[in-house]
Write an enzyme that holds these catalytic residues in place. Structure first.
Site, short mmCIF file in Angstrom:
data_model
loop_
_atom_site.label_atom_id
_atom_site.label_comp_id
_atom_site.label_asym_id
_atom_site.label_seq_id
_atom_site.Cartn_x
_atom_site.Cartn_y
_atom_site.Cartn_z
N GLY A 83 83.78 48.83 109.13
CA GLY A 83 83.73 49.57 110.39
C GLY A 83 83.61 48.64 111.58
O GLY A 83 83.91 47.46 111.50
N HIS B 181 91.30 44.64 112.89
CA HIS B 181 91.41 45.66 111.84
C HIS B 181 92.69 46.48 112.03
O HIS B 181 93.34 46.85 111.06
CB HIS B 181 90.21 46.62 111.89
CG HIS B 181 88.90 45.98 111.57
ND1 HIS B 181 87.92 45.77 112.51
CD2 HIS B 181 88.40 45.49 110.41
CE1 HIS B 181 86.88 45.20 111.95
NE2 HIS B 181 87.14 45.02 110.67
#
Ligand code: PAF
Length: 302
Positions: free
Chosen positions: A31, A37
């Site tokens: 996360g 990402h």
């Protein structure tokens, strides 16, 4: 986009997609998603019909005194980022889902896990390989996509899937950087006004080594001295955890850049707040002796 908290549900999704002949790519994350990402999600999209992102801050890869409790967990922002990036399924299990009460099974890759981050963070890669195994079992992907900033992690995961016979392609994606060269990392938020301007020194040190190799300087000792000088000059608050040359696949030590591509890996700790705590940044490059550099594009391995 589906948000799935249970392993069983994700397995059912994967089975259905596989039966329909569709390819699945998994992007494992903890996360606090950033552009780095999203580059992984983008690569996953290119390679598969369905993209699964896992959001799980994995307790077993943090050592005592590390930042497990402080690790950022902006779940709503992460879900929004996944939605905008066209993710199909977010796997967001609780700790008890992946580590049921009494859990005592771990997966350990031996030699590749030992040097570099493994030496300064004992047990870290055992936690990574354990959770990656659980994620592969849950998502049953055809491909799993990781960032090459964590070069050793990619090498360890490659070894893991080879040794356990997982039928999955491990894809490494080049590091995404800020405009001043700092590698994107969820931990960059811990840097403050004193340390943030010094953090791009890691990249500058790697570039200095690349330039030296291009000039024909291939001796390990000289290259590592250059790297240390660059860090000392540009990051006086930083302390070098390691700066090492290694074989990019086995991670065995390399005495210099002797004809083969050679990993230069770097970790530097910076003080945060009043200095009682430290944030540790890593970066790397693959040095190629001039003849090999002409043949292979940078950052495509391991
Ligand atoms: O790179 C990370 O974020 C983590 O180490 C990973 C691969 C998601 C395992 O927890």
């Amino acid at each position: 986009m589906q948000v799935v908290p249970k392993t069983r549900e994700l397995q059912e999704f994967a089975e259905k997609e596989r039966r329909a002949g569709r390819r699945i790519a998994l992007v494992p994350t903890m996360g606090a998603l950033h552009e780095g990402h999203l580059a992984l999600v983008h690569e996953a999209r290119r390679r598969a019909d369905r993209v699964v992102v896992s959001l799980f801050v994995n307790p077993t890869q943090f050592g005592p005194g590390e930042d497990y409790a402080a690790y950022p967990r902006p779940l709503e922002l992460d879900l929004e980022a996944c939605r905008s990036a066209g993710v199909d399924v977010v796997f967001a299990p609780g700790v008890e889902e992946l580590y049921p009460d009494g859990a005592q099974t771990f997966v350990e890759v031996e030699r590749v896990s030992q040097p570099l981050c493994g030496a300064t963070r004992p047990g870290h890669f055992r936690g990574v390989t354990t959770v990656v195994t659980k994620l592969l079992v849950a998502a049953r992907p055809h491909a799993a996509v990781f960032g090459l900033k964590d070069f050793q992690q990619v090498a360890v995961v490659r070894r893991l899937v080879r040794d356990l016979g997982f039928d999955v392609e491990i894809v490494g994606v080049p590091t995404v950087r800020e405009s001043d060269g700092l590698a994107l990392s969820s931990r960059n938020v811990f840097l403050d006004e004193r340390t943030r301007p010094q953090a791009p020194s890691l990249r500058r040190a790697l570039l200095a080594a690349e330039a030296a190799v291009e000039r024909g300087e291939l001796r390990g000792e000289t290259l590592l001295r250059l790297v240390a000088d660059e860090i000392r000059a540009g990051a006086p608050l930083g302390s070098i955890d390691y700066a090492e040359l290694r074989d990019p696949e086995s991670l065995e030590p390399a005495p210099g850049v002797l004809g083969d591509p050679t990993l230069l890996a770097l970790a530097v700790r910076f003080p945060v707040g009043r200095g009682e705590q430290r944030v540790r940044l890593i970066d790397n490059t693959v040095l190629r002796p001039p003849s090999a550099a002409a043949e292979t594009p940078p950052e495509e391995s391991p």
